[in-house]
Design an enzyme around this catalytic site. Structure first.
Site, PDB file in Angstrom:
ATOM      1  N   ARG A 237      60.481  32.470  39.405  1.00 41.95           N
ATOM      2  CA  ARG A 237      58.888  32.442  39.604  1.00 41.95           C
ATOM      3  C   ARG A 237      58.505  31.967  38.331  1.00 41.95           C
ATOM      4  NH1 ARG A 237      58.953  37.394  41.080  1.00 41.95           N
ATOM      5  NH2 ARG A 237      58.323  36.917  43.316  1.00 41.95           N
ATOM      6  N   TYR A 238      58.990  32.139  37.276  1.00 43.53           N
ATOM      7  CA  TYR A 238      58.502  31.870  35.876  1.00 43.53           C
ATOM      8  C   TYR A 238      59.417  30.813  35.081  1.00 43.53           C
ATOM      9  CZ  TYR A 238      56.223  36.622  36.168  1.00 43.53           C
ATOM     10  OH  TYR A 238      55.639  37.486  36.652  1.00 43.53           O
TER      11      TYR A 238
ATOM     12  N   ARG B 228      62.731  32.212  33.233  1.00 37.89           N
ATOM     13  CA  ARG B 228      63.651  33.127  33.579  1.00 37.89           C
ATOM     14  C   ARG B 228      63.574  33.208  35.075  1.00 37.89           C
ATOM     15  NH1 ARG B 228      58.984  34.674  31.612  1.00 37.89           N
ATOM     16  NH2 ARG B 228      57.557  36.193  32.653  1.00 37.89           N
TER      17      ARG B 228
ATOM     18  N   CYS C 156      72.007  50.150  47.025  1.00 40.58           N
ATOM     19  CA  CYS C 156      71.678  50.857  45.962  1.00 40.58           C
ATOM     20  C   CYS C 156      72.290  52.277  45.802  1.00 40.58           C
ATOM     21  CB  CYS C 156      70.021  51.399  45.786  1.00 40.58           C
ATOM     22  SG  CYS C 156      68.973  49.665  45.601  1.00 40.58           S
TER      23      CYS C 156
ATOM     24  N   CYS D 165      64.581  54.567  46.940  1.00 42.04           N
ATOM     25  CA  CYS D 165      63.150  54.820  46.453  1.00 42.04           C
ATOM     26  C   CYS D 165      62.350  54.543  47.758  1.00 42.04           C
ATOM     27  CB  CYS D 165      62.752  54.155  45.360  1.00 42.04           C
ATOM     28  SG  CYS D 165      63.807  54.357  43.981  1.00 42.04           S
TER      29      CYS D 165
ATOM     30  N   CYS E   7      60.025  51.639  47.446  1.00 41.19           N
ATOM     31  CA  CYS E   7      60.550  50.218  47.107  1.00 41.19           C
ATOM     32  C   CYS E   7      59.813  49.143  47.456  1.00 41.19           C
ATOM     33  CB  CYS E   7      62.184  50.342  47.364  1.00 41.19           C
ATOM     34  SG  CYS E   7      62.816  48.745  47.093  1.00 41.19           S
TER      35      CYS E   7
ATOM     36  N   ARG F  11      61.152  46.174  47.670  1.00 40.43           N
ATOM     37  CA  ARG F  11      62.159  45.533  48.534  1.00 40.43           C
ATOM     38  C   ARG F  11      62.866  46.222  49.569  1.00 40.43           C
ATOM     39  NH1 ARG F  11      64.157  43.179  43.269  1.00 40.43           N
ATOM     40  NH2 ARG F  11      62.921  41.078  42.994  1.00 40.43           N
TER      41      ARG F  11
ATOM     42  N   ASP G 104      53.647  48.530  44.076  1.00 41.12           N
ATOM     43  CA  ASP G 104      53.275  47.301  45.043  1.00 41.12           C
ATOM     44  C   ASP G 104      52.838  47.729  46.421  1.00 41.12           C
ATOM     45  OD1 ASP G 104      54.250  45.293  43.088  1.00 41.12           O
ATOM     46  OD2 ASP G 104      55.997  45.816  43.076  1.00 41.12           O
TER      47      ASP G 104
ATOM     48  N   ASP H  59      52.108  43.448  40.021  1.00 43.10           N
ATOM     49  CA  ASP H  59      52.588  42.155  40.331  1.00 43.10           C
ATOM     50  C   ASP H  59      51.611  41.612  41.280  1.00 43.10           C
ATOM     51  OD1 ASP H  59      55.309  41.296  39.428  1.00 43.10           O
ATOM     52  OD2 ASP H  59      55.649  43.202  39.541  1.00 43.10           O
TER      53      ASP H  59
ATOM     54  N   LYS I  27      52.705  38.591  37.049  1.00 41.37           N
ATOM     55  CA  LYS I  27      52.297  39.939  36.549  1.00 41.37           C
ATOM     56  C   LYS I  27      50.714  39.841  35.938  1.00 41.37           C
ATOM     57  CE  LYS I  27      56.560  42.387  36.036  1.00 41.37           C
ATOM     58  NZ  LYS I  27      57.357  41.345  36.647  1.00 41.37           N
TER      59      LYS I  27
END
Length: 331
Positions: free
Chosen positions: A75-76, A79, A88, A92, A95, A97, A258, A295, A302
């Site tokens: 995206r950037y 990075r 995981c 969460c 989450c 994702r 999000d 985001d 961001k």
């Protein structure tokens, strides 16, 4: 007369749609007498997850449009993300994702797919930093972590390898000396970013796991999600940030939630988040100040959300002090 079918259990419906898991370390922290326990809220399924708001998205931060090959999100310019696993130790309930992770998720990046991801990173000379995420990459064996670290460090333009994980807090015994040693390789600097949302997550065992990482020479940062009912008051947020700094973890990001499906009950307004950040600025050292960010949905990166500290007035510039008072400033 045929017996009527019982209505499906809402929690079973939640578990059928989204992954569910909690480690013994986190389960032991839950107060069974507190219906609003902040640890339970993060990890135990809730029937409200079935309530999908119209503005909630399966891919709320827009990973998919920026994924040139499987496992990479670029995206950037300087990075990229490398998503090695999609499982995981805990899942969460907020989450972003959640449609992609879990035992039935997108799987482990390996074989030809991993080679293609590494080849892409090597082909993009502007990539200075690779962020290992998923899923939780600390679920990989020390041998696999070492292999990935060495492969990335061998790419000339990759200078920073950043691991995003919950493991040091939620499954601290997994942070073995062998895993810690596997994080380091000649040619690139390693960082570990811990996801923690409440000071109670930083148990003695968690602090010991953090100590093993930091004492090895690997710096640690943190990221936190602003969650209604978990950490959306100044005392709780301050306690978390101070506990992180005391454990030698520098607060990095406070994420505005999000818009993942079924997460509306955790949502605070941006104005509420800004007020909390202002109180934290008034009360705590600069070491304990994360950047409050959002985001932008659709993959647009961001946006900083902290209220501005400078403004134009009829008499020139004004700057805001820690108590929120605007004072004149002459350049």
């Amino acid at each position: 007369m045929k017996p009527q079918k019982a209505d499906p259990d809402p929690l079973e419906q939640v578990a059928a749609r989204y992954a569910v898991a909690i480690t013994p370390a986190m389960d032991a922290l839950i107060d069974p007498g507190d219906p609003n326990d902040p640890i339970a809220a993060q990890f135990r399924p809730d029937a409200r997850e079935l309530d999908i708001a119209p503005d909630e998205l399966d891919d709320p931060i827009g990973d998919e449009p920026h994924s040139p090959v499987k496992g990479v999100v670029h995206r950037y310019p300087d990075r990229c993300l490398l998503k090695l696993v999609h499982v995981c130790p805990v899942y969460c309930r907020f989450c972003f994702r959640r449609e992609m992770v879990g035992p039935e998720g997108d799987g482990t990046l390996a074989g030809d797919e991993l080679e293609a991801a590494l080849a892409y990173i090597e082909s993009q000379s502007g990539i200075w930093e690779v962020i290992l995420t998923g899923g939780d990459p600390f679920l990989l064996s020390a041998r696999r972590v070492r292999e990935i670290t060495q492969r990335l460090a061998a790419i000339e333009h990759v200078k920073i390898i950043r691991w995003h994980t919950r493991v040091p807090a939620v499954d601290p015994l997994r942070v073995t000396p062998d895993l810690v040693a596997a994080l380091r390789a000649e040619g690139a600097a390693a960082y570990v970013v811990l996801h923690a949302n409440h000071a109670r997550e930083l148990t003695d065992q968690a602090r010991a796991a953090i100590g093993r990482i930091v004492d090895s020479g690997v710096p640690m940062l943190s990221q936190t999600v602003l969650l209604k009912g978990v950490n959306d008051d100044a005392d709780t947020l301050e306690a978390l940030m101070r506990a992180l700094v005391e454990a030698r973890v520098k607060p990095y990001y406070l994420h505005h939630l999000d818009k993942a499906p079924g997460t509306a009950r955790f949502r605070c307004s941006i104005a509420e988040g800004q007020a909390l950040i202002q109180k934290l600025h008034q009360r705590a050292s600069g070491l304990a100040q994360p950047a409050y960010v959002l985001d932008i949905p659709g993959g647009h990166g961001k946006a900083p959300l902290a209220a501005p500290g400078v403004r134009e007035s009829g008499e020139g510039l004004q700057v805001r002090d820690r108590d929120g008072v605007w004072r004149p400033h002459r350049e």
